[in-house]
Write a protein that holds these residues in place. Structure first.
Motif, PDB file in Angstrom:
ATOM      1  N   GLY A 269       0.791  -1.222   0.000  1.00  0.00           N
ATOM      2  CA  GLY A 269       0.000   0.000   0.000  1.00  0.00           C
ATOM      3  C   GLY A 269       0.821   1.269   0.000  1.00  0.00           C
ATOM      4  N   GLY A 270       1.979   1.223  -0.639  1.00  0.00           N
ATOM      5  CA  GLY A 270       2.804   2.412  -0.745  1.00  0.00           C
ATOM      6  C   GLY A 270       3.661   2.707   0.464  1.00  0.00           C
ATOM      7  N   GLN A 271       3.742   1.779   1.429  1.00  0.00           N
ATOM      8  CA  GLN A 271       4.581   2.016   2.584  1.00  0.00           C
ATOM      9  C   GLN A 271       5.360   0.758   2.952  1.00  0.00           C
ATOM     10  OE1 GLN A 271       1.743   3.292   5.560  1.00  0.00           O
ATOM     11  NE2 GLN A 271       1.484   1.223   6.363  1.00  0.00           N
ATOM     12  N   ALA A 272       6.539   0.966   3.529  1.00  0.00           N
ATOM     13  CA  ALA A 272       7.375  -0.153   3.948  1.00  0.00           C
ATOM     14  C   ALA A 272       6.795  -0.792   5.195  1.00  0.00           C
ATOM     15  CB  ALA A 272       8.793   0.338   4.219  1.00  0.00           C
ATOM     16  N   VAL A 273       6.730  -2.130   5.195  1.00  0.00           N
ATOM     17  CA  VAL A 273       6.135  -2.836   6.328  1.00  0.00           C
ATOM     18  C   VAL A 273       7.072  -3.867   6.938  1.00  0.00           C
ATOM     19  CG1 VAL A 273       3.786  -2.495   5.491  1.00  0.00           C
ATOM     20  CG2 VAL A 273       5.067  -4.553   4.806  1.00  0.00           C
ATOM     21  N   GLY A 274       8.264  -4.055   6.347  1.00  0.00           N
ATOM     22  CA  GLY A 274       9.181  -5.035   6.903  1.00  0.00           C
ATOM     23  C   GLY A 274      10.272  -5.403   5.926  1.00  0.00           C
ATOM     24  N   VAL A 275      10.994  -6.485   6.256  1.00  0.00           N
ATOM     25  CA  VAL A 275      12.092  -6.943   5.409  1.00  0.00           C
ATOM     26  C   VAL A 275      12.094  -8.460   5.358  1.00  0.00           C
ATOM     27  CG1 VAL A 275      13.496  -4.929   6.005  1.00  0.00           C
ATOM     28  CG2 VAL A 275      13.804  -7.066   7.276  1.00  0.00           C
ATOM     29  N   ARG A 276      12.742  -8.996   4.314  1.00  0.00           N
ATOM     30  CA  ARG A 276      12.953 -10.437   4.201  1.00  0.00           C
ATOM     31  C   ARG A 276      14.440 -10.683   4.014  1.00  0.00           C
ATOM     32  NH1 ARG A 276       9.594 -11.435   0.399  1.00  0.00           N
ATOM     33  NH2 ARG A 276      11.022 -11.529  -1.363  1.00  0.00           N
ATOM     34  N   THR A 277      14.982 -11.665   4.701  1.00  0.00           N
ATOM     35  CA  THR A 277      16.401 -11.963   4.601  1.00  0.00           C
ATOM     36  C   THR A 277      16.676 -12.990   3.509  1.00  0.00           C
ATOM     37  OG1 THR A 277      16.375 -13.801   6.181  1.00  0.00           O
ATOM     38  CG2 THR A 277      16.594 -11.569   7.085  1.00  0.00           C
ATOM     39  N   GLU A 278      17.950 -13.193   3.221  1.00  0.00           N
ATOM     40  CA  GLU A 278      18.365 -14.168   2.209  1.00  0.00           C
ATOM     41  C   GLU A 278      17.927 -15.581   2.571  1.00  0.00           C
ATOM     42  OE1 GLU A 278      19.718 -13.554  -0.598  1.00  0.00           O
ATOM     43  OE2 GLU A 278      20.703 -11.591  -0.494  1.00  0.00           O
ATOM     44  N   THR A 279      17.782 -15.856   3.871  1.00  0.00           N
ATOM     45  CA  THR A 279      17.387 -17.199   4.302  1.00  0.00           C
ATOM     46  C   THR A 279      15.878 -17.346   4.451  1.00  0.00           C
ATOM     47  OG1 THR A 279      17.706 -16.550   6.616  1.00  0.00           O
ATOM     48  CG2 THR A 279      19.577 -17.581   5.492  1.00  0.00           C
ATOM     49  N   ARG A 287       6.608   1.114  12.317  1.00  0.00           N
ATOM     50  CA  ARG A 287       6.762   2.563  12.176  1.00  0.00           C
ATOM     51  C   ARG A 287       7.833   2.978  11.174  1.00  0.00           C
ATOM     52  NH1 ARG A 287       6.739   4.529  18.444  1.00  0.00           N
ATOM     53  NH2 ARG A 287       6.153   6.543  17.531  1.00  0.00           N
ATOM     54  N   ALA A 288       8.861   2.168  10.966  1.00  0.00           N
ATOM     55  CA  ALA A 288       9.923   2.585  10.049  1.00  0.00           C
ATOM     56  C   ALA A 288      10.805   1.413   9.653  1.00  0.00           C
ATOM     57  CB  ALA A 288      10.790   3.674  10.691  1.00  0.00           C
ATOM     58  N   VAL A 289      11.230   1.426   8.394  1.00  0.00           N
ATOM     59  CA  VAL A 289      12.332   0.601   7.903  1.00  0.00           C
ATOM     60  C   VAL A 289      13.429   1.568   7.493  1.00  0.00           C
ATOM     61  CG1 VAL A 289      13.139  -1.004   6.131  1.00  0.00           C
ATOM     62  CG2 VAL A 289      10.856  -1.275   7.134  1.00  0.00           C
ATOM     63  N   VAL A 290      14.623   1.358   8.011  1.00  0.00           N
ATOM     64  CA  VAL A 290      15.748   2.267   7.763  1.00  0.00           C
ATOM     65  C   VAL A 290      16.849   1.506   7.040  1.00  0.00           C
ATOM     66  CG1 VAL A 290      17.466   3.792   8.783  1.00  0.00           C
ATOM     67  CG2 VAL A 290      15.183   3.607   9.823  1.00  0.00           C
ATOM     68  N   ALA A 291      17.187   1.969   5.838  1.00  0.00           N
ATOM     69  CA  ALA A 291      18.224   1.321   5.036  1.00  0.00           C
ATOM     70  C   ALA A 291      19.519   2.120   5.128  1.00  0.00           C
ATOM     71  CB  ALA A 291      17.775   1.218   3.579  1.00  0.00           C
ATOM     72  N   PHE A 494       8.804   5.886  -0.632  1.00  0.00           N
ATOM     73  CA  PHE A 494       7.745   5.166   0.075  1.00  0.00           C
ATOM     74  C   PHE A 494       7.615   5.671   1.508  1.00  0.00           C
ATOM     75  CE2 PHE A 494       9.432   2.341  -3.160  1.00  0.00           C
ATOM     76  CZ  PHE A 494       8.273   2.015  -3.862  1.00  0.00           C
ATOM     77  N   GLU A 495       6.398   5.688   2.003  1.00  0.00           N
ATOM     78  CA  GLU A 495       6.165   6.049   3.387  1.00  0.00           C
ATOM     79  C   GLU A 495       6.814   5.007   4.303  1.00  0.00           C
ATOM     80  OE1 GLU A 495       2.095   6.698   4.363  1.00  0.00           O
ATOM     81  OE2 GLU A 495       1.687   7.867   2.548  1.00  0.00           O
ATOM     82  N   LYS A 496       7.311   5.501   5.427  1.00  0.00           N
ATOM     83  CA  LYS A 496       7.916   4.658   6.470  1.00  0.00           C
ATOM     84  C   LYS A 496       9.210   3.974   6.025  1.00  0.00           C
ATOM     85  CE  LYS A 496       3.554   3.810   8.911  1.00  0.00           C
ATOM     86  NZ  LYS A 496       2.668   2.802   9.536  1.00  0.00           N
ATOM     87  N   LEU A 497       9.761   4.389   4.891  1.00  0.00           N
ATOM     88  CA  LEU A 497      11.057   3.878   4.448  1.00  0.00           C
ATOM     89  C   LEU A 497      12.038   5.045   4.382  1.00  0.00           C
ATOM     90  CD1 LEU A 497      12.974   1.706   3.347  1.00  0.00           C
ATOM     91  CD2 LEU A 497      12.029   2.145   1.061  1.00  0.00           C
ATOM     92  N   PHE A 498      13.179   4.886   5.039  1.00  0.00           N
ATOM     93  CA  PHE A 498      14.146   5.964   5.161  1.00  0.00           C
ATOM     94  C   PHE A 498      15.553   5.447   4.850  1.00  0.00           C
ATOM     95  CE2 PHE A 498      10.600   6.610   7.976  1.00  0.00           C
ATOM     96  CZ  PHE A 498      10.225   7.926   7.734  1.00  0.00           C
ATOM     97  N   GLN A 499      16.399   6.385   4.442  1.00  0.00           N
ATOM     98  CA  GLN A 499      17.817   6.096   4.258  1.00  0.00           C
ATOM     99  C   GLN A 499      18.619   6.782   5.343  1.00  0.00           C
ATOM    100  OE1 GLN A 499      18.134   7.139  -0.185  1.00  0.00           O
ATOM    101  NE2 GLN A 499      19.901   5.831   0.170  1.00  0.00           N
ATOM    102  N   VAL A 500      19.775   6.227   5.643  1.00  0.00           N
ATOM    103  CA  VAL A 500      20.704   6.853   6.575  1.00  0.00           C
ATOM    104  C   VAL A 500      22.112   6.482   6.132  1.00  0.00           C
ATOM    105  CG1 VAL A 500      20.928   4.956   8.248  1.00  0.00           C
ATOM    106  CG2 VAL A 500      21.030   7.332   9.051  1.00  0.00           C
ATOM    107  N   GLY A 501      23.080   7.324   6.450  1.00  0.00           N
ATOM    108  CA  GLY A 501      24.463   7.005   6.114  1.00  0.00           C
ATOM    109  C   GLY A 501      25.123   8.033   5.230  1.00  0.00           C
ATOM    110  N   ALA A 502      26.282   7.655   4.691  1.00  0.00           N
ATOM    111  CA  ALA A 502      27.132   8.593   3.968  1.00  0.00           C
ATOM    112  C   ALA A 502      26.519   9.105   2.669  1.00  0.00           C
ATOM    113  CB  ALA A 502      28.483   7.943   3.670  1.00  0.00           C
TER     114      ALA A 502
END
Length: 528
Positions: A269-279, A287-291, A494-502
């Motif tokens: 629905g246009g917003q980040a809700v979680g993550v899936r790992t390689e396994t 509230r937030a996914v931060v990449a 996307f809503e609730k998806l953010f970046q951080v870092g260099a």
């Protein structure tokens, strides 16, 4: 596929900026989860016995003055100290040694620096005083800007305050002075080539050569900071900063998992809700996914199968630019270095260069894919302020060439066969020999005291961290205007998806500023 308990915020990667954001959120009662694909946390804020047992080397970052001037240090310093963080300082922040044997040092005392510069050339001390006076008038606004979300109206107000004259017509005195190249500033204001080299080497640490537009800003910003707070390192190794942040997060209920590589960000629905790992593990975020990633990693990998990503954004991610690579030599020494000018034995980073023209030439050669014939060397000896880094009587030394090509097209000196253009063992060895010969001109006992050496080149950078891309120490540097008008302000498509870092404002450096900005955004009323 296993689905785990939901968290308030999930972090992809644990670079120091991600750790800063997570620490603030955890202290505020958020349930935070940090997933790291490597076996250790902290990204490039790490320390290892890379050469011999008992010799502790900061593999990437080491001297971190901007951390001490950050709001994080002011707000969290006492608590981080309770988790083991302690700083030590070199007696002098920096110095320079020229190819002709001349040298200079910068101290933490303004009057000493004025005297040093006046000794080099009459009027240079007064010029340094005037530069810092001009910079000092806008320093509070610059400090606030470097800790502000560039998408806010307050950032716009600060930009006008710093760069526009009080009448609203034309540039401010600060902008007129410091939006030029560092070469222009240094050659206009200083007579001595030694003074110019001492101050002009430092913009390279921000990825800017002496002829780059707006590189003048970094002369007072970095050198003024060094004069004010010195050249601090972390006792026991820079990994102590990572360890203290990790302990703080865990103390406040946060969870960190190493060896977890995230393959996808889940969008509904246009917003980040979680993550899936390689396994196949799935973690949900309320509230937030931060990449903690660069845009290419975010949009071309983690969101690769998300159809809602705008095509122009994918195109921008494909065009993401990286800066230079670097080469670092980590040396285990049987004795401390003995300098021709013993004052340099007390300095933090000492630059070795024939002068501004040589720095410019090295940047130009690296830009064209050539191994610089005379690379600008930055050298520090962490065991000087921190004897715990090496066995008694011994020393550790870091020697770095900041302007190094990622893909090698040739050797500017015509001495090294670069083969297919890769950083092979032989190419690294030959280039390391070139770097060590330069150091040995100023440190006569260097070559006889080397017990072991580890080399970090763009090849190692590319393997060590996905944010290195093809082997760069950071994304290509941008101007403040580019950050303000075009670049990532930590928000994404996307809503609730953010970046951080260099890759986000204010760019690379171990200051924690990107993490601080995002933490304040997430904890404000703007994000629910």
């Amino acid at each position: 596929m296993s689905v785990h308990t939901s968290y308030d915020a999930i972090f992809i990667g644990t670079g120091h900026n991600a750790l800063v954001t997570a620490a603030y959120l955890a202290r505020a009662g958020w349930r935070v989860l940090l997933l790291e694909q490597q076996a250790h946390f902290g990204g490039w804020v790490c320390t290892e016995e890379a050469t011999l047992p008992g010799f502790r080397h900061d593999l990437y970052a080491s001297i971190i003055p901007l951390w001490l001037t950050s709001p994080i240090h002011a707000e969290l310093g006492s608590e981080l100290e309770s988790f083991g963080l302690r700083f030590l300082k070199y007696p002098r922040p920096t110095g320079v040694a020229m190819a002709d044997g001349k040298s200079a040092v910068l101290s933490m005392a303004m009057d000493e620096n004025v005297k040093e510069f006046e000794t080099l050339a009459r009027g240079d001390g007064e010029a340094w005083t005037r530069i810092l006076e001009t910079f000092g008038k806008v320093a509070p606004a610059i400090g606030e800007l470097f800790s502000s979300d560039m998408s806010t109206s307050r950032a716009s107000e600060l930009m006008r305050e710093i760069f526009v004259s009080s009448t609203g017509a034309g540039p401010s005195p600060f902008a007129s002075e410091f939006l030029m190249s560092s070469r222009e500033l240094l050659e206009r204001r200083f007579r001595s080539p030694v003074t110019r080299a001492l101050l002009g080497s430092w913009p390279m640490h921000a990825g800017r050569g002496p002829d780059a537009a707006q590189s003048a800003l970094w002369v007072p910003l970095i050198c003024g900071t060094l004069q004010a707070v010195g050249a601090p390192i972390v006792a026991g190794g820079v990994a102590g900063l990572t360890d203290a942040l990790v302990r703080m997060i865990e103390h406040h209920g946060g969870t960190l998992l190493a060896g977890r590589s995230v393959s996808r960000i889940l969008v509904e629905g246009g917003q980040a809700v979680g993550v899936r790992t390689e396994t196949g593990e799935t973690f949900r975020a309320e509230r937030a996914v931060v990449a903690s990633t660069n845009p290419d990693q975010l949009y071309l990998k983690l969101l690769a199968d998300t159809p809602a990503v705008p095509p122009d954004l994918r195109q921008q991610a494909e065009n993401h630019r990286y800066g230079f690579g670097f080469v670092q030599l980590h040396l285990a020494l049987s004795e401390p270095p003995r300098w021709n000018d013993q004052r340099l034995a007390e300095a933090g980073i000492v630059h070795l260069t024939p002068g501004i023209d040589a720095i410019s030439r090295g940047v130009n050669e690296a830009t064209r894919g050539l191994l610089p014939a005379e690379p600008t060397i930055g050298l520090d000896v962490p065991s000087l302020p921190d004897p715990s880094r090496a066995p008694e009587g011994c020393a550790v030394m870091r020697v770095q060439a900041a302007e190094s090509p990622i893909v090698i097209r040739g050797d500017a000196a015509g001495e090294i066969d670069v083969g297919e253009g890769e950083w092979t063992t032989e190419v690294k060895r030959r280039f390391a020999d070139r770097m060590l010969r330069i150091v040995a001109r100023h440190v006569p006992n260097l070559l006889s005291s080397i017990k072991a050496m580890a080399i970090v080149s763009p090849a190692e950078l590319a393997v060590s961290n996905p944010n290195a891309g093809p082997g760069a120490i950071s994304s290509a540097p941008r101007s403040i205007a580019e950050y303000h008008l075009f670049r990532s302000n930590h928000h994404t498509a996307f809503e609730k998806l953010f970046q951080v870092g260099a890759a986000t404002w204010p760019g690379p450096a171990v200051s924690g500023a990107s993490g601080y900005i995002l933490a304040q955004t997430l904890l404000s009323d703007r994000i629910e």
